[in-house]
Design a protein around this motif. Structure first.
Motif, PDB file in Angstrom:
ATOM      1  N   GLY A  84       0.681  -1.212   0.110  1.00  0.00           N
ATOM      2  CA  GLY A  84       0.059   0.056  -0.054  1.00  0.00           C
ATOM      3  C   GLY A  84       0.798   1.168  -0.077  1.00  0.00           C
ATOM      4  O   GLY A  84       1.945   1.187   0.358  1.00  0.00           O
ATOM      5  N   LYS A  85       0.360   2.391  -0.419  1.00  0.00           N
ATOM      6  CA  LYS A  85       0.927   3.714  -0.711  1.00  0.00           C
ATOM      7  C   LYS A  85       1.437   4.378   0.885  1.00  0.00           C
ATOM      8  O   LYS A  85       2.512   5.018   0.798  1.00  0.00           O
ATOM      9  N   THR A  86       0.712   4.039   1.854  1.00  0.00           N
ATOM     10  CA  THR A  86       0.917   4.529   3.008  1.00  0.00           C
ATOM     11  C   THR A  86       2.182   4.002   3.570  1.00  0.00           C
ATOM     12  O   THR A  86       3.215   4.668   3.736  1.00  0.00           O
ATOM     13  N   MET A  87       2.536   2.700   3.562  1.00  0.00           N
ATOM     14  CA  MET A  87       3.682   1.945   3.813  1.00  0.00           C
ATOM     15  C   MET A  87       4.710   2.454   2.932  1.00  0.00           C
ATOM     16  O   MET A  87       5.919   2.468   3.283  1.00  0.00           O
ATOM     17  N   GLY A  88       4.378   2.509   1.594  1.00  0.00           N
ATOM     18  CA  GLY A  88       5.332   2.831   0.508  1.00  0.00           C
ATOM     19  C   GLY A  88       6.017   4.208   0.980  1.00  0.00           C
ATOM     20  O   GLY A  88       7.244   4.248   0.726  1.00  0.00           O
ATOM     21  N   LEU A  89       5.310   5.136   1.134  1.00  0.00           N
ATOM     22  CA  LEU A  89       5.813   6.548   1.362  1.00  0.00           C
ATOM     23  C   LEU A  89       6.786   6.387   2.693  1.00  0.00           C
ATOM     24  O   LEU A  89       7.749   6.952   2.831  1.00  0.00           O
ATOM     25  N   ALA A  90       5.834   5.863   3.867  1.00  0.00           N
ATOM     26  CA  ALA A  90       7.001   5.593   4.854  1.00  0.00           C
ATOM     27  C   ALA A  90       8.294   5.165   4.740  1.00  0.00           C
ATOM     28  O   ALA A  90       9.359   5.295   5.361  1.00  0.00           O
ATOM     29  N   SER A  91       8.258   3.913   3.931  1.00  0.00           N
ATOM     30  CA  SER A  91       9.559   3.094   3.485  1.00  0.00           C
ATOM     31  C   SER A  91      10.401   4.116   2.826  1.00  0.00           C
ATOM     32  O   SER A  91      11.780   3.951   3.170  1.00  0.00           O
ATOM     33  N   ALA A  92       9.787   5.029   1.975  1.00  0.00           N
ATOM     34  CA  ALA A  92      10.650   5.863   1.106  1.00  0.00           C
ATOM     35  C   ALA A  92      11.602   6.893   2.034  1.00  0.00           C
ATOM     36  O   ALA A  92      12.681   7.175   1.873  1.00  0.00           O
ATOM     37  N   ILE A  93      10.823   7.534   3.119  1.00  0.00           N
ATOM     38  CA  ILE A  93      11.332   8.226   3.848  1.00  0.00           C
ATOM     39  C   ILE A  93      12.490   7.621   4.716  1.00  0.00           C
ATOM     40  O   ILE A  93      13.586   8.241   4.935  1.00  0.00           O
ATOM     41  N   LEU A  94      11.887   6.316   5.229  1.00  0.00           N
ATOM     42  CA  LEU A  94      12.809   5.712   5.962  1.00  0.00           C
ATOM     43  C   LEU A  94      14.315   5.337   5.353  1.00  0.00           C
ATOM     44  O   LEU A  94      15.535   5.246   5.691  1.00  0.00           O
ATOM     45  N   ALA A  95      14.312   4.899   3.842  1.00  0.00           N
ATOM     46  CA  ALA A  95      15.128   4.788   3.217  1.00  0.00           C
ATOM     47  C   ALA A  95      16.063   5.866   2.762  1.00  0.00           C
ATOM     48  O   ALA A  95      17.356   5.850   2.951  1.00  0.00           O
ATOM     49  N   ILE A  96      15.516   7.215   2.498  1.00  0.00           N
ATOM     50  CA  ILE A  96      16.308   8.283   2.603  1.00  0.00           C
ATOM     51  C   ILE A  96      17.073   8.743   3.681  1.00  0.00           C
ATOM     52  O   ILE A  96      18.290   8.730   3.806  1.00  0.00           O
ATOM     53  N   VAL A  97      16.281   8.338   4.808  1.00  0.00           N
ATOM     54  CA  VAL A  97      17.189   8.627   6.350  1.00  0.00           C
ATOM     55  C   VAL A  97      18.293   7.843   6.272  1.00  0.00           C
ATOM     56  O   VAL A  97      19.380   8.043   6.736  1.00  0.00           O
ATOM     57  N   VAL A 108      11.191   5.711  14.879  1.00  0.00           N
ATOM     58  CA  VAL A 108      10.618   7.073  14.917  1.00  0.00           C
ATOM     59  C   VAL A 108      10.462   7.470  13.636  1.00  0.00           C
ATOM     60  O   VAL A 108       9.408   8.023  13.352  1.00  0.00           O
ATOM     61  N   VAL A 109      11.442   7.363  12.653  1.00  0.00           N
ATOM     62  CA  VAL A 109      11.317   7.656  11.453  1.00  0.00           C
ATOM     63  C   VAL A 109      10.180   6.986  10.557  1.00  0.00           C
ATOM     64  O   VAL A 109       9.481   7.734   9.828  1.00  0.00           O
ATOM     65  N   LEU A 110      10.346   5.799  10.828  1.00  0.00           N
ATOM     66  CA  LEU A 110       8.895   5.007  10.166  1.00  0.00           C
ATOM     67  C   LEU A 110       7.654   5.392  10.795  1.00  0.00           C
ATOM     68  O   LEU A 110       6.725   5.706   9.720  1.00  0.00           O
ATOM     69  N   LEU A 111       7.613   5.689  11.776  1.00  0.00           N
ATOM     70  CA  LEU A 111       6.181   6.230  12.786  1.00  0.00           C
ATOM     71  C   LEU A 111       6.062   7.514  11.837  1.00  0.00           C
ATOM     72  O   LEU A 111       4.769   7.792  11.470  1.00  0.00           O
ATOM     73  N   ALA A 112       6.838   8.381  11.822  1.00  0.00           N
ATOM     74  CA  ALA A 112       6.798   9.826  11.310  1.00  0.00           C
ATOM     75  C   ALA A 112       6.351   9.744   9.763  1.00  0.00           C
ATOM     76  O   ALA A 112       5.645  10.419   9.483  1.00  0.00           O
ATOM     77  N   GLY A 113       7.009   8.878   8.935  1.00  0.00           N
ATOM     78  CA  GLY A 113       6.870   8.357   7.655  1.00  0.00           C
ATOM     79  C   GLY A 113       5.091   8.127   7.574  1.00  0.00           C
ATOM     80  O   GLY A 113       4.474   8.353   6.611  1.00  0.00           O
ATOM     81  N   LEU A 114       4.854   7.019   8.342  1.00  0.00           N
ATOM     82  CA  LEU A 114       3.361   6.728   8.195  1.00  0.00           C
ATOM     83  C   LEU A 114       2.472   7.764   8.653  1.00  0.00           C
ATOM     84  O   LEU A 114       1.195   7.792   7.838  1.00  0.00           O
ATOM     85  N   LEU A 115       2.673   8.625   9.588  1.00  0.00           N
ATOM     86  CA  LEU A 115       1.768   9.952   9.859  1.00  0.00           C
ATOM     87  C   LEU A 115       1.811  10.693   8.867  1.00  0.00           C
ATOM     88  O   LEU A 115       0.753  11.262   8.496  1.00  0.00           O
ATOM     89  N   THR A 116       2.936  11.034   8.209  1.00  0.00           N
ATOM     90  CA  THR A 116       3.062  11.711   6.982  1.00  0.00           C
ATOM     91  C   THR A 116       2.341  11.464   6.059  1.00  0.00           C
ATOM     92  O   THR A 116       1.387  12.128   5.143  1.00  0.00           O
ATOM     93  N   ALA A 117       2.274  10.075   5.542  1.00  0.00           N
ATOM     94  CA  ALA A 117       1.364   9.340   4.354  1.00  0.00           C
ATOM     95  C   ALA A 117       0.015   9.465   4.912  1.00  0.00           C
ATOM     96  O   ALA A 117      -0.932   9.929   3.854  1.00  0.00           O
ATOM     97  N   ARG A 118      -0.289   9.207   6.174  1.00  0.00           N
ATOM     98  CA  ARG A 118      -1.779   9.684   6.387  1.00  0.00           C
ATOM     99  C   ARG A 118      -2.437  10.998   6.265  1.00  0.00           C
ATOM    100  O   ARG A 118      -3.436  11.221   5.870  1.00  0.00           O
TER     101      ARG A 118
END
Length: 485
Positions: A96-109, A454-464
């Motif tokens: 899904g897109k929510t986890m996808g965006l969170a993973s992208a942010i996690l990858a960049i960090v 924390v980054v992954l959680l922030a990514g999930l909240l950002t995606a939402r």
């Protein structure tokens, strides 16, 4: 299921990432250089030997085995995901897109932690090179910041120049390590050649569990083959081949070199030698078994080796940022490419500024370039990338279960599940033994462990938030497809 609509090609005004028709060999050179064999060996392998003991070579073989399983699951999706977004696209497709965006942010960090931290190793090794070869004392911050500028320049000029430089450096650094290994074996080592490193009691000793972070970090970057998909000839064949070549070569070569160093000092004395000599272990070894000229060459090549890994990480980070900007998540100016070099130069400028800022802060705080900048900054990146690999394995498992026509072998589904279990197990083991990797206090270790969750959680909240307030942008997450023609 994410939107898989194909977008039109970019206009000439916006440009597009340069395509250079890289073949299997070209991509494999790029990816193996991402790990920079000489950096891995001379820079951190002494720590692996000091903590893991005589069985340290087995740690690299274990990491290679687990990542081979991951590669099988990962590559099973590449024929069906025609994109250059790496982990981001694959996780978006299956989870899904929510986890996808969170993973992208996690990858960049995560990649930034790895790339920026390695500037500490570059500064230490270059400082030692100047001191040993020229008698000069150069402050480490000056060296690190000069390296940042050099990486920016080559990345700015595009992948074609980067691939050529990385290929040359890869051959040179691999060659000097191979010469050292052959020299050790031809002389019979310290006490004769033995296989004690691969005995069960050594391979499964507690020390091996403690160095898993070091061993898996040695492979960081091999998965970036997919980031160059749009620049490869016949990517359905060349990308999987390059991935298997990269992980297979690194696994065997790393284990071989570490094993020869164990032979050089003897199984009964190598741990003591690694503790006493630390970063000088490989240099003293090659001086003794090959000659002073080889030590001088190794000093020069480790500097270029670290530079090679920096450039590879820099390019990978730029492509993640570029893809998020193209999908509308990050500001559009980060998706602009250079009109002449067709490189994602805006993304490169942002990454360069961030690296320079972190290095400057460390310098102002009088931080140790090896302990604080390299080890501490790298550690969250190791957690992040291995965790992302676990998520990609879960994504492969889910995708293959939902798409039976994509299953070319009955082993693919169980392999993807086993890969996920092993990778998340490695994350747990690294966390349980983190003090042996960082030599830091419990508070610092707790912070380092918590960074990526924390980054992954922030990514999930950002995606939402994006889904609720910018539905058009959310619909584009993970949907960009490259044109293979």
């Amino acid at each position: 299921m994410p939107d898989t609509q194909t977008r039109p090609p970019t206009s000439s005004a916006d440009g597009a990432l340069k395509r250079n028709a890289l073949g299997t060999g070209g991509i494999a050179f790029l990816v193996i250089s991402a790990a920079a064999p000489l950096t891995v060996m001379a820079g951190v392998a002494p720590l692996a030997i000091g903590v893991g003991g005589v069985g340290a070579p087995a740690g690299y073989l274990f990491a290679g085995l687990v990542l081979t399983l991951f590669a099988v699951a990962f590559m099973a999706m590449t024929r069906h995901v025609k994109a250059s977004g790496g982990f981001y696209t694959y996780i978006s497709l299956a989870m899904g897109k929510t986890m996808g965006l969170a993973s992208a942010i996690l990858a960049i960090v995560s990649y930034n932690c790895l790339q920026i931290g390695i500037y500490g190793l570059f500064a230490v090794q270059t400082h030692d090179m100047f001191k040993v070869l020229f008698g000069l004392e150069v402050p480490w911050p000056a060296i690190a910041l000069a390296a940042v500028a050099a990486v920016w320049f080559l990345g700015y000029r595009g992948i074609d120049v980067g691939a050529k430089v990385l290929g040359v450096l890869l051959v040179a650094e691999t060659g000097i390590l191979a010469i050292m290994g052959v020299g050790i074996l031809s002389s019979g080592g310290a006490d004769g050649i033995g296989l004690g490193s691969f005995s069960p009691d050594q391979m499964f000793s507690p020390g091996i569990l403690a160095i898993l972070g070091i061993c898996f970090a040695a492979f960081m970057g091999f998965e970036s083959t997919v980031l160059y998909r749009s620049e490869a000839r016949n990517p359905d064949k060349s990308v999987p081949r390059a991935t298997y070549i990269a992980v297979g070569f690194m696994s065997v070569f790393y284990a071989f070199i570490v094993w020869t160093v164990v032979q050089a000092h003897g199984e009964g004395r190598v741990v003591e030698a690694a503790g006493e000599l630390a970063g000088g272990l490989f240099f003293q070894t090659i001086n003794h078994y090959v000659g002073p000229w080889a030590e001088a060459v190794m000093y020069v090549l480790i500097v270029t080796s670290v530079y090679a890994s920096q450039l590879a990480f820099h390019n990978a980070i730029n492509r993640y940022v570029y893809m998020l900007a193209r999908d509308g998540v990050l500001p559009a100016f980060l998706a602009r490419t250079h009109p002449r070099f067709q490189s994602p130069h805006r993304a490169g400028q942002l990454q360069t500024i961030l690296a320079a800022l972190v290095i400057s802060i460390c310098a102002l705080l009088n931080a140790d370039p090896y302990q604080q900048l390299l080890i501490w900054v790298n550690t969250p990146g190791i957690f992040g990338i291995v965790g992302l690999q676990g998520l990609v394995s879960v994504a492969a498992f889910l995708y293959l279960r939902r798409n039976p026509d994509a299953v070319t072998s009955k082993l693919l589904v169980p392999i993807s599940l086993v890969s996920a279990i092993l990778l998340f197990g490695v994350v747990l083991l690294i966390g349980l033994n983190i003090e042996l990797l960082t030599f830091a206090d419990s508070l610092t270790n707790t912070i380092l462990i918590l960074v990526m969750p924390v980054v992954l959680l922030a990514g999930l909240l950002t995606a939402r938030w994006v889904r609720r307030h910018r539905p058009g942008t959310f619909a584009q997450i993970g949907s960009f497809e490259t044109h293979e023609s």
